[in-house]
Design an enzyme around this catalytic site. Structure first.
Site, short mmCIF file in Angstrom:
data_model
loop_
_atom_site.label_atom_id
_atom_site.label_comp_id
_atom_site.label_asym_id
_atom_site.label_seq_id
_atom_site.Cartn_x
_atom_site.Cartn_y
_atom_site.Cartn_z
N HIS A 73 0.80 -1.23 0.00
CA HIS A 73 0.00 0.00 0.00
C HIS A 73 0.84 1.28 0.00
CE1 HIS A 73 -3.39 -2.59 1.17
NE2 HIS A 73 -2.67 -3.04 2.18
C1 BDR Z 1 -2.55 0.89 5.53
O1 BDR Z 1 -2.74 0.38 6.85
C2 BDR Z 1 -1.52 -0.07 7.37
O2 BDR Z 1 -1.67 -1.32 7.97
C3 BDR Z 1 -0.54 -0.09 6.24
O3 BDR Z 1 0.76 0.24 6.71
C4 BDR Z 1 -1.06 0.95 5.29
O4 BDR Z 1 -0.57 2.24 5.62
C5 BDR Z 1 -3.32 0.02 4.56
O5 BDR Z 1 -4.67 0.05 4.87
#
Ligand code: BDR
Ligand code: CA
Length: 319
Positions: free
Chosen positions: A242
């Site tokens: 992500h």
């Molecule tokens: C986001 O949530 C976190 O767990 C990850 O690092 C990312 O920033 C994804 O939904």
């Protein structure tokens, strides 16, 4: 002249990848890393960020800790199930020890000083809950002109990953996200789950990363727990990086294809809490957020990999 960057983060496995990606990218100069509670509690996200900087041989980058909780309502849920109890797949202690203490100015103070000192406007990349960024905008309205753009990972216009329709970073502090997405002073690009869940790195990508040298091998090992979580929870032999997508867009503006919508965040305490709502009406009122909904996905994955495995980031021997 490299683009000056501030990364606000909650490492977090994909945060670690994103940090290393930024540090490996000659188009940008990382002027500060600031931390926020999120995937794990603040002391751990701060220690993890320091270790990732040390892994990259960049202990010189100023690092400061910020908010340890959301602005208004407590949100006890962390994401250890994805990132491991230590936030880095159980391998945080194996990374190099931090080379410096966190900056005593704190996240917001450090960001404000970096903005004041930068000769050109700075890009801010929040890849955790938006608490520090909302505080920066509220406390230093005179500095918004020093921010070129905010490129944040978060939100979803469809399915959530924390509740039915809420994404983790926005759900962790909906009031802060609402503050950031509804202001008109600083352009915001948002990289939501709609795109990041389509950008999946498969086993071959991960194997190529692991073969990219000692630092990359260590990063690939850190991703192992996260990979298992994707297998167990989604039945996917792949992971979504992500936060790395937001960093790539900040490093090479225009990499992701965006559509502008006014966005609001549900801040009530019911089942919609933390949901990002795009106003898709024609001529909808309010400042538009540039929502990244499409990209050349193979090119994006290839670009992230190429940058991670290519020097100058291969600068610390860990074995
Ligand atoms: C986001 O949530 C976190 O767990 C990850 O690092 C990312 O920033 C994804 O939904
Ligand atoms: Ca994150």
């Amino acid at each position: 002249m490299p683009i000056p960057l501030i990364i606000d983060t909650d490492p977090g496995v994909d945060d670690a990848v994103a940090l290393l990606l930024a540090l490996a990218s000659p188009e940008v100069e990382v002027r500060a890393v600031t931390t926020v509670f999120g995937n794990v509690p603040l002391p751990m996200t701060t220690a993890n960020a320091a270790r990732v900087l040390a892994l990259a041989g960049r202990g010189d980058v100023p690092l400061a800790a910020g908010a340890d909780r959301p602005l208004v309502h407590p949100q006890p849920e962390r994401a250890e199930g994805w990132h491991g109890a230590d936030g880095l797949g159980g391998l945080a202690a194996g990374l190099p020890e931090p080379t410096a203490d966190p900056d005593p100015r704190g996240a917001v103070g450090l960001m404000a000083d970096v903005l004041r000192a930068a000769p050109e406007p700075v890009t801010i990349v929040p890849i955790g809950p938006l608490t520090n960024i909302a505080l920066l905008l509220a406390l230093h309205p005179g500095l918004t002109g020093r921010i070129d753009r905010i490129v944040a990972m978060g939100g979803s216009l469809g399915a959530g990953n924390t509740t039915g329709a809420a994404e983790f970073n926005v759900f962790s502090d909906p009031e802060a996200a609402h503050r950031v997405f509804t202001q008109a002073e600083v352009p915001v690009t948002l990289v939501p789950l709609d795109l990041t869940m389509r950008c999946l790195t498969d086993s071959r990508w991960l194997a190529e990363l692991a073969a990219g040298g000692p630092r990359c091998a260590q990063l690939a090992a850190v991703i192992g727990h996260y990979h298992n979580a994707f297998r167990t929870r989604y039945g996917l032999d792949a992971v979504a990086l992500h936060d790395a997508l937001a960093v790539l867009e900040a490093v090479v503006p225009g990499t992701l294809r965006t559509t502008g919508f006014p966005l609001r965040v549900a801040c009530d305490l019911g089942p919609a809490r933390g949901v990002t709502v795009a106003d898709r009406r024609r001529a909808a009122p309010g400042p538009q957020v540039n929502v990244a909904l499409d990209a050349d996905i193979p090119a994006v994955l290839g670009e992230v990999l190429k940058r991670l495995v290519t020097p100058p980031c291969e600068c610390v021997t860990v074995f």
